[in-house]
Design an enzyme around this catalytic site. Structure first.
Site, PDB file in Angstrom:
ATOM      1  N   GLU A  43       0.864  -1.182   0.000  1.00  0.00           N
ATOM      2  CA  GLU A  43       0.000   0.000   0.000  1.00  0.00           C
ATOM      3  C   GLU A  43       0.897   1.227   0.000  1.00  0.00           C
ATOM      4  O   GLU A  43       1.731   1.393   0.906  1.00  0.00           O
ATOM      5  CB  GLU A  43      -0.923   0.037   1.215  1.00  0.00           C
ATOM      6  CG  GLU A  43      -1.878   1.234   1.184  1.00  0.00           C
ATOM      7  CD  GLU A  43      -2.767   1.344   2.416  1.00  0.00           C
ATOM      8  OE1 GLU A  43      -3.651   2.224   2.420  1.00  0.00           O
ATOM      9  OE2 GLU A  43      -2.573   0.577   3.379  1.00  0.00           O
ATOM     10  N   GLU A  68       4.891   4.576   3.834  1.00  0.00           N
ATOM     11  CA  GLU A  68       4.474   5.897   4.300  1.00  0.00           C
ATOM     12  C   GLU A  68       5.701   6.796   4.411  1.00  0.00           C
ATOM     13  O   GLU A  68       6.695   6.412   5.033  1.00  0.00           O
ATOM     14  CB  GLU A  68       3.759   5.795   5.647  1.00  0.00           C
ATOM     15  CG  GLU A  68       3.374   7.122   6.262  1.00  0.00           C
ATOM     16  CD  GLU A  68       2.550   7.999   5.326  1.00  0.00           C
ATOM     17  OE1 GLU A  68       2.956   9.156   5.099  1.00  0.00           O
ATOM     18  OE2 GLU A  68       1.515   7.528   4.824  1.00  0.00           O
ATOM     19  N   ASP A 101      10.096   7.626   0.185  1.00  0.00           N
ATOM     20  CA  ASP A 101       9.353   8.333  -0.840  1.00  0.00           C
ATOM     21  C   ASP A 101       8.988   7.343  -1.944  1.00  0.00           C
ATOM     22  O   ASP A 101       9.854   6.602  -2.434  1.00  0.00           O
ATOM     23  CB  ASP A 101      10.216   9.461  -1.415  1.00  0.00           C
ATOM     24  CG  ASP A 101       9.437  10.423  -2.290  1.00  0.00           C
ATOM     25  OD1 ASP A 101       8.593   9.956  -3.084  1.00  0.00           O
ATOM     26  OD2 ASP A 101       9.666  11.642  -2.179  1.00  0.00           O
ATOM     27  N   ASP A 123      -3.014  11.908  -1.748  1.00  0.00           N
ATOM     28  CA  ASP A 123      -2.969  13.366  -1.828  1.00  0.00           C
ATOM     29  C   ASP A 123      -3.318  13.794  -3.258  1.00  0.00           C
ATOM     30  O   ASP A 123      -2.665  13.371  -4.209  1.00  0.00           O
ATOM     31  CB  ASP A 123      -1.558  13.836  -1.464  1.00  0.00           C
ATOM     32  CG  ASP A 123      -1.455  15.345  -1.278  1.00  0.00           C
ATOM     33  OD1 ASP A 123      -2.260  16.082  -1.891  1.00  0.00           O
ATOM     34  OD2 ASP A 123      -0.573  15.788  -0.522  1.00  0.00           O
ATOM     35  N   LYS A 127      -3.014  21.503  -7.567  1.00  0.00           N
ATOM     36  CA  LYS A 127      -2.451  22.439  -8.544  1.00  0.00           C
ATOM     37  C   LYS A 127      -1.917  21.672  -9.748  1.00  0.00           C
ATOM     38  O   LYS A 127      -1.221  20.673  -9.594  1.00  0.00           O
ATOM     39  CB  LYS A 127      -1.354  23.287  -7.904  1.00  0.00           C
ATOM     40  CG  LYS A 127      -1.864  24.215  -6.805  1.00  0.00           C
ATOM     41  CD  LYS A 127      -0.748  25.062  -6.220  1.00  0.00           C
ATOM     42  CE  LYS A 127      -1.293  25.992  -5.130  1.00  0.00           C
ATOM     43  NZ  LYS A 127      -0.238  26.822  -4.528  1.00  0.00           N
ATOM     44  N   ASP A 159     -12.326   9.814  -2.704  1.00  0.00           N
ATOM     45  CA  ASP A 159     -13.608  10.539  -2.734  1.00  0.00           C
ATOM     46  C   ASP A 159     -13.493  11.800  -3.586  1.00  0.00           C
ATOM     47  O   ASP A 159     -14.456  12.547  -3.714  1.00  0.00           O
ATOM     48  CB  ASP A 159     -14.046  10.904  -1.314  1.00  0.00           C
ATOM     49  CG  ASP A 159     -13.216  12.038  -0.734  1.00  0.00           C
ATOM     50  OD1 ASP A 159     -11.977  12.015  -0.928  1.00  0.00           O
ATOM     51  OD2 ASP A 159     -13.788  12.941  -0.096  1.00  0.00           O
ATOM     52  N   TYR A 200      -9.978   7.306   6.335  1.00  0.00           N
ATOM     53  CA  TYR A 200     -10.586   8.345   5.513  1.00  0.00           C
ATOM     54  C   TYR A 200     -11.891   7.861   4.894  1.00  0.00           C
ATOM     55  O   TYR A 200     -12.876   8.601   4.821  1.00  0.00           O
ATOM     56  CB  TYR A 200      -9.626   8.782   4.403  1.00  0.00           C
ATOM     57  CG  TYR A 200      -8.528   9.709   4.848  1.00  0.00           C
ATOM     58  CD1 TYR A 200      -8.825  10.985   5.334  1.00  0.00           C
ATOM     59  CD2 TYR A 200      -7.197   9.335   4.774  1.00  0.00           C
ATOM     60  CE1 TYR A 200      -7.817  11.847   5.738  1.00  0.00           C
ATOM     61  CE2 TYR A 200      -6.177  10.191   5.189  1.00  0.00           C
ATOM     62  CZ  TYR A 200      -6.495  11.441   5.663  1.00  0.00           C
ATOM     63  OH  TYR A 200      -5.492  12.295   6.064  1.00  0.00           O
ATOM     64  N   GLU A 201     -11.904   6.619   4.435  1.00  0.00           N
ATOM     65  CA  GLU A 201     -13.106   6.080   3.808  1.00  0.00           C
ATOM     66  C   GLU A 201     -14.278   6.058   4.780  1.00  0.00           C
ATOM     67  O   GLU A 201     -15.410   6.397   4.417  1.00  0.00           O
ATOM     68  CB  GLU A 201     -12.822   4.674   3.282  1.00  0.00           C
ATOM     69  CG  GLU A 201     -13.947   4.089   2.459  1.00  0.00           C
ATOM     70  CD  GLU A 201     -13.555   2.781   1.804  1.00  0.00           C
ATOM     71  OE1 GLU A 201     -14.432   2.140   1.199  1.00  0.00           O
ATOM     72  OE2 GLU A 201     -12.362   2.395   1.897  1.00  0.00           O
TER      73      GLU A 201
END
Length: 218
Positions: A43, A68, A101, A123, A127, A159, A200-201
Site C-alpha cells: 500500500e 508511508e 518516498d 494526496d 495544482k 472521494d 478516511y473512507e
C-alpha cells in the site's frame, strides 16, 4: 492533514523491528525478509495503517508492506499495531513497513516482485503544476509497471472526483487496462464484498461522499 513533529516518532520508526531501514538491500529478496515465499502486496501512502493491518490479519497467506513517507504518520500505525497486539494477541508476522518516498519504488522492489498495489485516498495535489506528484499519474504508473508481476493489479480509491477523472485519463493515456471502475463503491454490492475501509473512507462515506474506485492491470 498530515501529522508532523510528534515527539519520539523518528526514534520509534528507526528502532521498530517492523520498519525495514535498508530497503534497497532487500530488492528482489522480500520473501527472505518475511521468511515465507508468498504473494507480495503493498500500500503506497498507507496513512495510519488501518487498511493494510486489517488485510494482513485476514490474509496470512499474503505478505504486506505499508509505505508511508512521514514518520509522524507511520508512528501512529506502529502504535495501532502495538495496541492490537496487546489487546488481541495478534502479531501480524506478514506485515512490514517502509518509511520512504514512493518515487523510489523501483529501487526497493525487483522486476515483477509485487503482485498488487493499493492506493487509498492519495494526496490530490490539486495544482496542475504538481500533477506529476499524484500517485496515479503516468509517471507513477510507469514506476508501478517496473515492479508489478505479470497480471499484477493496481487498486485505487478516492472521494475526490477531480482526481479520479484525472486518474482515469492517465490510465487510458498510459495503455493500462481498466478492469473495474465505479463512482459509487458503497452502493455496489459486488465490489463491497470484502471491502476494507481506511480511516478516511469511514469518515468520508459517513458524510455521504461517494467513493470512487478503479482496478487496473498492465
Amino acid at each position: 492533514m498530515r501529522l508532523r513533529n510528534i515527539p519520539g516518532a523518528d526514534e520509534a520508526v528507526s528502532n521498530s523491528p517492523w520498519v525495514i531501514q535498508d530497503a534497497e538491500t532487500k530488492k528482489g529478496k522480500w520473501s527472505e525478509v518475511f521468511g515465507k515465499n508468498q504473494p507480495l502486496y503493498i500500500e503506497v501512502g498507507m496513512g495510519k495503517g488501518q487498511f493494510i493491518t486489517e488485510l494482513s490479519r485476514r490474509n496470512p497467506e499474503i505478505n504486506y508492506i505499508g509505505i508511508e513517507r512521514y514518520t509522524s504518520v507511520l508512528y501512529r500505525a506502529l502504535q495501532k499495531r502495538e495496541l492490537l497486539t496487546e489487546e488481541c494477541g495478534e502479531e501480524f508476522p506478514n506485515l512490514r513497513y517502509l518509511c520512504v518516498d514512493a518515487k523510489g519504488l523501483p529501487n526497493f522492489f525487483g522486476k515483477g516482485e509485487v503482485d498488487r498495489i493499493y492506493l487509498n485516498f492519495s494526496d490530490p495535489w490539486p495544482k496542475e503544476r504538481h500533477a506529476r506528484r499524484r500517485l496515479t499519474s503516468r509517471e507513477f504508473l510507469a514506476r508501478y509497471e517496473e515492479i508489478l508481476a505479470d497480471g499484477g493489479l493496481v487498486e485505487f480509491k478516492t472521494d475526490n472526483r477531480s482526481l479520479f477523472d484525472f486518474s482515469l485519463e492517465e490510465v487510458k493515456e498510459s495503455g493500462w487496462e481498466l478492469l473495474v471502475c465505479t463512482y459509487d463503491l458503497h452502493h455496489d454490492k459486488e465490489l463491497m464484498e470484502g471491502n476494507v475501509m481506511t480511516e478516511y473512507e469511514e469518515r468520508f462515506s459517513a458524510q455521504g461522499n461517494p467513493i470512487c474506485k478503479y482496478i487496473i492491470s498492465r
